[in-house]
Write a protein that holds these residues in place. Structure first.
Motif, PDB file in Angstrom:
ATOM      1  N   LYS A  30       0.432  -1.356   0.025  1.00 17.74           N
ATOM      2  CA  LYS A  30      -0.145   0.377  -0.148  1.00 17.74           C
ATOM      3  C   LYS A  30       1.354   1.213   0.105  1.00 17.74           C
ATOM      4  O   LYS A  30       2.102   1.926   0.510  1.00 17.74           O
ATOM      5  N   ALA A  48     -11.947  -5.955  17.726  1.00 19.77           N
ATOM      6  CA  ALA A  48     -10.871  -5.550  15.737  1.00 19.77           C
ATOM      7  C   ALA A  48     -10.586  -4.109  15.791  1.00 19.77           C
ATOM      8  O   ALA A  48     -11.600  -3.325  14.797  1.00 19.77           O
ATOM      9  N   LEU A  49     -10.043  -3.551  15.892  1.00 24.03           N
ATOM     10  CA  LEU A  49     -10.135  -2.291  15.534  1.00 24.03           C
ATOM     11  C   LEU A  49      -8.452  -1.962  14.205  1.00 24.03           C
ATOM     12  O   LEU A  49      -7.603  -2.773  14.154  1.00 24.03           O
ATOM     13  N   ILE A  50      -8.976  -1.346  13.126  1.00 25.67           N
ATOM     14  CA  ILE A  50      -8.594  -1.246  12.360  1.00 25.67           C
ATOM     15  C   ILE A  50      -8.411   0.230  11.210  1.00 25.67           C
ATOM     16  O   ILE A  50      -9.021   0.985  11.718  1.00 25.67           O
ATOM     17  N   LYS A  51      -6.623   1.062  11.501  1.00 24.36           N
ATOM     18  CA  LYS A  51      -6.973   1.982  10.683  1.00 24.36           C
ATOM     19  C   LYS A  51      -7.455   1.867   9.836  1.00 24.36           C
ATOM     20  O   LYS A  51      -7.012   1.216   8.819  1.00 24.36           O
ATOM     21  N   ALA A  52      -7.925   3.721   9.360  1.00 21.16           N
ATOM     22  CA  ALA A  52      -8.968   3.504   8.054  1.00 21.16           C
ATOM     23  C   ALA A  52      -7.620   3.898   6.924  1.00 21.16           C
ATOM     24  O   ALA A  52      -8.116   3.282   5.663  1.00 21.16           O
ATOM     25  N   THR A  53      -6.340   3.738   6.817  1.00 22.24           N
ATOM     26  CA  THR A  53      -5.241   3.840   5.999  1.00 22.24           C
ATOM     27  C   THR A  53      -4.689   2.851   6.099  1.00 22.24           C
ATOM     28  O   THR A  53      -3.908   2.709   4.751  1.00 22.24           O
ATOM     29  N   GLU A  54      -4.901   1.335   6.996  1.00 22.24           N
ATOM     30  CA  GLU A  54      -4.711   0.381   6.232  1.00 22.24           C
ATOM     31  C   GLU A  54      -5.436  -0.479   5.756  1.00 22.24           C
ATOM     32  O   GLU A  54      -4.986  -2.082   5.169  1.00 22.24           O
ATOM     33  N   VAL A  55      -7.151  -0.403   5.215  1.00 25.84           N
ATOM     34  CA  VAL A  55      -7.439  -0.872   4.777  1.00 25.84           C
ATOM     35  C   VAL A  55      -7.843  -0.502   2.720  1.00 25.84           C
ATOM     36  O   VAL A  55      -7.964   0.510   2.221  1.00 25.84           O
ATOM     37  N   LEU A  88      -9.998  -4.605   1.823  1.00 23.56           N
ATOM     38  CA  LEU A  88      -8.877  -5.868   2.877  1.00 23.56           C
ATOM     39  C   LEU A  88      -7.670  -5.827   3.587  1.00 23.56           C
ATOM     40  O   LEU A  88      -7.953  -4.741   3.355  1.00 23.56           O
ATOM     41  N   ILE A  89      -7.871  -6.301   4.706  1.00 16.53           N
ATOM     42  CA  ILE A  89      -7.173  -5.972   6.312  1.00 16.53           C
ATOM     43  C   ILE A  89      -5.937  -7.327   5.858  1.00 16.53           C
ATOM     44  O   ILE A  89      -6.183  -8.052   6.833  1.00 16.53           O
ATOM     45  N   GLU A 139      -2.192  -6.222  10.658  1.00 20.30           N
ATOM     46  CA  GLU A 139      -2.861  -4.782  11.012  1.00 20.30           C
ATOM     47  C   GLU A 139      -3.986  -4.560  12.109  1.00 20.30           C
ATOM     48  O   GLU A 139      -4.559  -3.542  11.979  1.00 20.30           O
ATOM     49  N   VAL A 140      -4.941  -5.635  12.368  1.00 24.51           N
ATOM     50  CA  VAL A 140      -5.556  -5.526  13.035  1.00 24.51           C
ATOM     51  C   VAL A 140      -5.894  -5.339  14.816  1.00 24.51           C
ATOM     52  O   VAL A 140      -4.762  -6.409  15.553  1.00 24.51           O
ATOM     53  N   SER A 141      -5.745  -4.702  15.231  1.00 21.24           N
ATOM     54  CA  SER A 141      -5.354  -4.489  16.587  1.00 21.24           C
ATOM     55  C   SER A 141      -6.649  -4.921  17.516  1.00 21.24           C
ATOM     56  O   SER A 141      -7.716  -5.596  16.604  1.00 21.24           O
ATOM     57  N   ILE A 142      -6.653  -5.874  18.633  1.00 19.30           N
ATOM     58  CA  ILE A 142      -8.046  -5.827  19.516  1.00 19.30           C
ATOM     59  C   ILE A 142      -8.124  -4.990  21.350  1.00 19.30           C
ATOM     60  O   ILE A 142      -7.267  -4.614  21.913  1.00 19.30           O
ATOM     61  N   VAL A 156     -10.041   5.189  15.941  1.00 15.88           N
ATOM     62  CA  VAL A 156      -9.845   4.373  14.555  1.00 15.88           C
ATOM     63  C   VAL A 156     -11.250   3.712  14.884  1.00 15.88           C
ATOM     64  O   VAL A 156     -12.169   3.473  15.295  1.00 15.88           O
ATOM     65  N   ARG A 157     -11.997   4.242  13.169  1.00 20.96           N
ATOM     66  CA  ARG A 157     -13.213   4.222  12.171  1.00 20.96           C
ATOM     67  C   ARG A 157     -13.382   3.325  12.406  1.00 20.96           C
ATOM     68  O   ARG A 157     -14.709   2.700  12.141  1.00 20.96           O
ATOM     69  N   ASN A 158     -12.353   2.413  12.135  1.00 19.84           N
ATOM     70  CA  ASN A 158     -13.491   0.305  12.526  1.00 19.84           C
ATOM     71  C   ASN A 158     -13.159  -0.016  12.938  1.00 19.84           C
ATOM     72  O   ASN A 158     -12.168  -0.753  13.543  1.00 19.84           O
ATOM     73  N   GLN A 159     -13.790  -0.349  13.737  1.00 20.91           N
ATOM     74  CA  GLN A 159     -14.302  -1.192  15.114  1.00 20.91           C
ATOM     75  C   GLN A 159     -15.455  -2.592  14.985  1.00 20.91           C
ATOM     76  O   GLN A 159     -16.308  -2.244  15.263  1.00 20.91           O
ATOM     77  N   LEU A 160     -14.939  -3.279  14.765  1.00 17.51           N
ATOM     78  CA  LEU A 160     -15.553  -4.809  14.913  1.00 17.51           C
ATOM     79  C   LEU A 160     -15.595  -5.266  15.562  1.00 17.51           C
ATOM     80  O   LEU A 160     -14.739  -6.160  16.503  1.00 17.51           O
ATOM     81  N   THR A 167     -14.171   2.057   6.738  1.00 21.15           N
ATOM     82  CA  THR A 167     -13.896   3.356   6.013  1.00 21.15           C
ATOM     83  C   THR A 167     -12.383   2.650   5.408  1.00 21.15           C
ATOM     84  O   THR A 167     -11.396   2.609   6.554  1.00 21.15           O
ATOM     85  N   SER A 168     -11.886   2.944   5.039  1.00 25.93           N
ATOM     86  CA  SER A 168     -10.785   3.056   3.871  1.00 25.93           C
ATOM     87  C   SER A 168     -10.251   3.973   3.578  1.00 25.93           C
ATOM     88  O   SER A 168     -10.950   4.771   2.699  1.00 25.93           O
ATOM     89  N   VAL A 169      -8.705   4.365   3.481  1.00 26.49           N
ATOM     90  CA  VAL A 169      -8.418   5.911   2.446  1.00 26.49           C
ATOM     91  C   VAL A 169      -7.049   5.123   1.356  1.00 26.49           C
ATOM     92  O   VAL A 169      -6.454   4.409   2.436  1.00 26.49           O
TER      93      VAL A 169
END
Lengths: 71, 71, 71, 71, 71, 71
Positions: free
Chosen positions: B62, E59-66, F60-61, F65-68, E8-12, F38-40
């Protein structure tokens, strides 16, 4: 402070061929032996490092950031 | 499900030259036109994709993960 | 090849206080003015850079990798 | 939903000293005991978290994102 | 220290269904409404957070990582 | 070149519900079974992939990159 060595395993040497400048981040395109490598860094870093079209640089990529696709 | 296109701008084509297998993660070394590119992925992915020395792959990176050093 | 400058904005100076070595990746703990910073890098890099407890290093973090929490 | 604990090992406490706002992403500079830490997050997050100069925050960095340089 | 909010916008939200433990890093598989999400974190974090099969987590994922793929 | 398989373990299927376009980077919001993701990505990728509201995509992640967080 000079950096003597860095753990980043992937170091692709190249020359900047294009810079697309935004207010916060900029896209820097680097021509390497393996093709164009695109980097997004802060616009402040572009200014502070005085990056310009033609500047010779290393593109650095941490091994954990590299994904693999089968073709 | 076939992927038709992916936004990842950096796609370096190469051939796997070494795999170092760990219990959770593995290091995969890929010979590309720009030199060796090292990737760290889960060992499960190595198995599921049936990656082996000699397999032709794309290394995907990326743009936001690429840093720049001046030399 | 010496690196003259790098775009990575976050450079925290410190001293390695512990290394936990795995077969593929290792955890390196660095004591900085802001507290312990933990890094995970390939075990090969630990060996090649000859990192040991007591080695003085810079922890480098790309700005896009830093999240923010409100407390 | 309150977060009780997070696995992110690197948590640097500090105070926001500057925000550079772009249309999609913003740069947030945080003064910590270890120096200024720069973060790039979405402008929407800046607004939703009501981040301002002076706000006390934690800068969170996943251990796999930290590189090491020898000096 | 309790975290009130995080950028962190993505919180699953999900429940841990499997943990694969290595000496340095571990793989944690989380069942979410969108399917299994796999996370790789340090084994020390697994221990400190007392993560086990059945634990409810985000599960937390920063938007720039998607990244995005077209299908 | 068609991609047959990719090592990225987290592949969340969804439909684009909003695109916020900046000069260099854009925010793409995707409705998935697990909520909005959300993706950047670079604005150039949005254009080249012809991403629009309504386009069906995979988010795709990479697992690293996934935190908990514990809740």
């Amino acid at each position: 402070m000079t950096i003597k060595a860095i753990n980043v395993r992937n170091q692709l040497r190249g020359r900047i061929v294009e810079i697309l400048t935004g207010p916060v981040l900029s896209e820097v395109d680097i021509e390497t032996a393996g093709g164009i490598v695109t980097s997004v860094i802060t616009t402040r870093s572009v200014t502070e490092l005085n990056l310009q079209v033609g500047t010779e640089v290393l593109a650095l990529i941490k091994a954990t950031e590299v994904s693999i696709a089968k073709i």
